[in-house]
Design a protein around this motif. Structure first.
Motif, short mmCIF file in Angstrom:
data_model
loop_
_atom_site.label_atom_id
_atom_site.label_comp_id
_atom_site.label_asym_id
_atom_site.label_seq_id
_atom_site.Cartn_x
_atom_site.Cartn_y
_atom_site.Cartn_z
N ILE A 184 4.25 -2.80 0.11
CA ILE A 184 2.94 -3.44 -0.09
C ILE A 184 2.89 -4.10 -1.47
CG2 ILE A 184 0.47 -2.97 -0.43
CD1 ILE A 184 0.68 -0.92 1.77
N SER A 185 2.66 -5.41 -1.49
CA SER A 185 2.62 -6.11 -2.77
C SER A 185 1.20 -6.41 -3.20
CB SER A 185 3.39 -7.43 -2.68
OG SER A 185 4.61 -7.24 -2.02
N PHE A 186 0.33 -6.62 -2.23
CA PHE A 186 -1.06 -6.98 -2.54
C PHE A 186 -1.97 -5.96 -1.84
CE2 PHE A 186 1.49 -10.85 -2.39
CZ PHE A 186 1.33 -11.31 -3.69
N PRO A 187 -2.20 -4.81 -2.49
CA PRO A 187 -2.95 -3.73 -1.83
C PRO A 187 -4.32 -4.18 -1.31
CG PRO A 187 -2.45 -3.19 -4.13
CD PRO A 187 -1.69 -4.42 -3.79
N ARG A 188 -5.03 -4.98 -2.10
CA ARG A 188 -6.37 -5.40 -1.69
C ARG A 188 -6.31 -6.16 -0.36
NH1 ARG A 188 -11.46 -7.77 -3.43
NH2 ARG A 188 -12.48 -7.82 -1.41
N LYS A 189 -5.27 -6.96 -0.15
CA LYS A 189 -5.17 -7.77 1.06
C LYS A 189 -4.53 -7.00 2.20
CE LYS A 189 -5.38 -12.52 -0.35
NZ LYS A 189 -4.68 -13.41 -1.26
N GLU A 190 -3.54 -6.15 1.86
CA GLU A 190 -2.74 -5.53 2.92
C GLU A 190 -3.31 -4.21 3.43
OE1 GLU A 190 1.58 -5.72 2.23
OE2 GLU A 190 1.13 -7.14 0.64
N ILE A 191 -4.17 -3.60 2.64
CA ILE A 191 -4.74 -2.32 3.08
C ILE A 191 -6.08 -2.58 3.76
CG2 ILE A 191 -5.67 -0.09 2.29
CD1 ILE A 191 -3.45 -0.29 0.07
N ASP A 192 -6.23 -1.99 4.97
CA ASP A 192 -7.44 -2.26 5.76
C ASP A 192 -8.47 -1.15 5.63
OD1 ASP A 192 -6.26 -4.59 7.01
OD2 ASP A 192 -4.99 -3.16 8.05
N TYR A 193 -8.02 0.03 5.24
CA TYR A 193 -8.93 1.17 5.19
C TYR A 193 -8.44 2.15 4.13
CZ TYR A 193 -11.69 5.19 6.51
OH TYR A 193 -12.56 6.23 6.48
N ALA A 194 -9.37 2.74 3.38
CA ALA A 194 -8.96 3.70 2.35
C ALA A 194 -9.82 4.96 2.40
CB ALA A 194 -9.07 3.06 0.97
N GLU A 195 -9.13 6.10 2.30
CA GLU A 195 -9.82 7.38 2.11
C GLU A 195 -9.42 7.86 0.73
OE1 GLU A 195 -11.81 9.79 3.69
OE2 GLU A 195 -12.37 8.34 5.24
#
Lengths: 415, 153
Positions: free
Chosen positions: A295-306
């Motif tokens: 993952i290089s761009f967490p804001r763009k590549e991650i869809d959900y966070a706990e």
């Protein structure tokens, strides 16, 4: 690197302040039953190894894994116990991952169980053992009790979290209202999660700000409850996962990083680390896990966070430190609804640790919910499709961080 | 500037612990009120559990809460024991004036054992296989201490 690992199921017990209706093994068994009902082809007999963890100091029951061996179905099978303070659950989940990826002969399917039945014991006394441990270090540095300039164990974990909150607030220039907004989002989300503890569907910012301070800036209405509960996760190989469920969740990155504690920095003066909201450990763990997962761009590549956050300021801070938002911009994201259930990047739709905190289980409930969101089986499911999600954990004196990155696609291989 | 001590704690740090017995053990202790030993039985392997439990570890199956209950007698045999000069439950004065005996007893008809004090045992009586009998408290209240201990038959 070992083989690819997949999560095929996760289950919860009901959480409450006092689960006096069940014994500790029965509580754990509830979570295991819920976990296995989601994968009908798997029975207790099919599980090859077990990982188990809680904080025994909180309940006063030592070696609980031996007490509940039969209740887990672990008789005559390999069983590993892990305890790492607040990150216990995160470490148990990572332990489950490594048990599968290690390719041990005959071990493919692993059940990881984390739990806490806090009503059995005295958590504040258990937590004090952490704070007193710190004091003993300070004493050995030549600092006497009289010179300690802070109330280290005031209100248990709040004693250390309050300094973190004020540090973060001065950096990001936010008010208590911003903290309360996070709480409102969490408690309303918890109301839609069947296993959550503090369900408040009609909570408002005013209600939260109307409660008394425990330690500035944290008010009674902002802090997590003490819960009884358990969580179970099923880890297996890529091949077996496809037979067990429709959408296996692949574990593509795990990290566990410990930073030097800022608590030592205050009183020991001369230590490098004095800001408990700097969280170099969280940044390092994010760097490590994201690089594993590609993952290089967490804001763009991650869809959900706990995100593991018993206190609202921590949720804001860790969102940023884990790379989801730019520094000091998280409060704005809560105001504009980016982190809401139907937002661009939903955070803590289970209500988070802020609404349910069975300490040993909490750090594993994060990856468990994050995995269920990918499968589409979460209790408060987000409307959009989740491809990649993260679940974090925090422990120690604000300095242990665990992180698990999950996806519906297996890890990209090196070419 | 004058200093004022608001609160002073001279005692030890005290932590209270509880023990939730759970659904199955609850039935077990309810039986104590009528001086009865309630056990449950695995329908697959036939193991009888005292105290009762939710899962048969051997067969890895769930034993439903309202089935397979049986009532056992108050006799059993000693399968292990220990002799100690310490009290188990009193933290203030732990040393005991006389030696205390504790034993693991397998109730007749069951496959597991429970631990209780052995009452009026001589050193020669402490043998595995010794036949024993429950000594009930006069007015049982549905708790673990309703059984005072085991006596020789």
């Amino acid at each position: 690197m070992g083989r690819q690992v997949a999560i095929t199921s996760a289950g919860f017990s009901e959480h409450a302040s006092k689960r006096s209706d069940v014994s500790m093994p029965e509580l754990v068994n509830e979570a295991i039953e819920d976990c296995l009902t989601k994968v009908p082809s798997v029975e207790l007999d099919d599980i090859d190894a077990f990982v188990n963890g809680n904080m025994p100091a909180f309940e006063g029951s030592n070696l609980p894994e031996l007490w509940m061996t039969d209740w887990m179905g672990a008789r005559n099978k390999p069983l590993m116990r892990i305890t790492t303070g607040g990150t216990t659950g995160g470490s148990v989940a990572i332990g489950g991952y490594y048990t599968v990826t290690a390719e041990l002969p005959g071990i493919d399917t692993v059940l990881a169980v984390a739990f806490e039945q806090q009503s059995q014991g005295d958590t504040s006394v258990g937590l004090a053992s952490v704070a007193y441990g710190e004091i003993s270090i300070l004493n050995s540095l030549g600092i006497s009790y009289g010179q300690l300039n802070r109330l280290l164990s005031g209100g248990a974990a709040i004693g250390v979290a309050a300094y973190q909150a004020t540090n973060y607030m001065s950096k990001s220039k936010i008010t208590e209202e911003d903290l309360a907004r996070v709480v409102v989002q969490n408690r309303r989300n918890a109301a839609k999660t069947w296993w959550a503890h503090l369900k408040m569907p009609d909570l408002t910012i005013e209600d939260v700000l109307d409660t008394p301070y425990i330690q500035y800036p944290l008010r009674y209405g902002m802090v997590c409850p003490a819960s009884d509960g358990a969580v179970a996760m099923l880890f297996t190989t890529e091949e077996k996962a496809k037979d067990m469920c429709d959408i296996p969740v692949y574990v593509n990155g795990v990290a566990s990083v410990a930073n030097e504690t800022a608590v030592l920095g205050y009183d020991g003066s001369g230590s490098a680390q004095v800001d408990p909201s700097a969280q170099i450990g969280a940044m390092k763990s994010a760097e490590l896990a994201y690089s594993q997962a590609g993952i290089s761009f967490p804001r763009k590549e991650i869809d959900y966070a706990e995100v593991y956050a018993p206190f609202p300021n921590q949720e804001l801070m860790w969102d940023e430190k884990l790379g989801l938002f730019e520094e000091t911009t998280a409060p704005e994201m809560y105001e504009t609804g980016v982190t809401a259930r139907d937002g661009e990047l939903p955070v803590n739709c289970s209500g988070g640790v802020n609404s349910t905190n069975a300490i040993g289980a909490s750090a594993m409930e994060r990856p468990a919910v994050a995995a269920l969101q990918i499968m589409g089986k979460a209790s408060n499911q987000v409307p959009k499709t989740v491809h990649t999600s993260i679940g974090s954990g925090w422990g120690g004196s604000l300095n242990f961080i665990t992180l698990m990155v999950m996806s519906d696609e297996p890890k990209r291989k090196w070419k | 500037m004058t200093e004022k001590v608001i609160e002073k704690n001279k005692g030890l740090v005290k932590a209270d612990f509880a023990f939730w017995v759970g659904l199955y053990m609850d039935k077990f202790y309810d039986g104590f009120e009528q001086k009865k030993i309630m056990a449950n039985k695995c329908p697959e392997c036939g193991s009888v559990f005292v105290p009762p439990r939710k899962i048969c570890g051997k067969c890895r199956i769930k034993l439903p809460i309202d089935e397979n209950w049986i009532e056992l007698g108050d006799k059993g045999k000693l399968i292990n024991f220990t002799r100690t000069a310490y009290k188990v439950s009193d933290r203030r004065a732990r040393k005991s004036k006389s030696l205390k005996d504790y034993g693991m007893v397998q109730i007749e008809g069951s496959d597991t054992a429970i631990v209780y004090p052995l009452i009026d045992f001589e050193e020669n009586d402490l043998k595995m296989g010794t036949e024993v009998k429950i000594q009930w408290k006069e007015n049982p209240s549905g708790g673990p201490s309703d059984i005072e201990g085991f006596v020789k038959l």
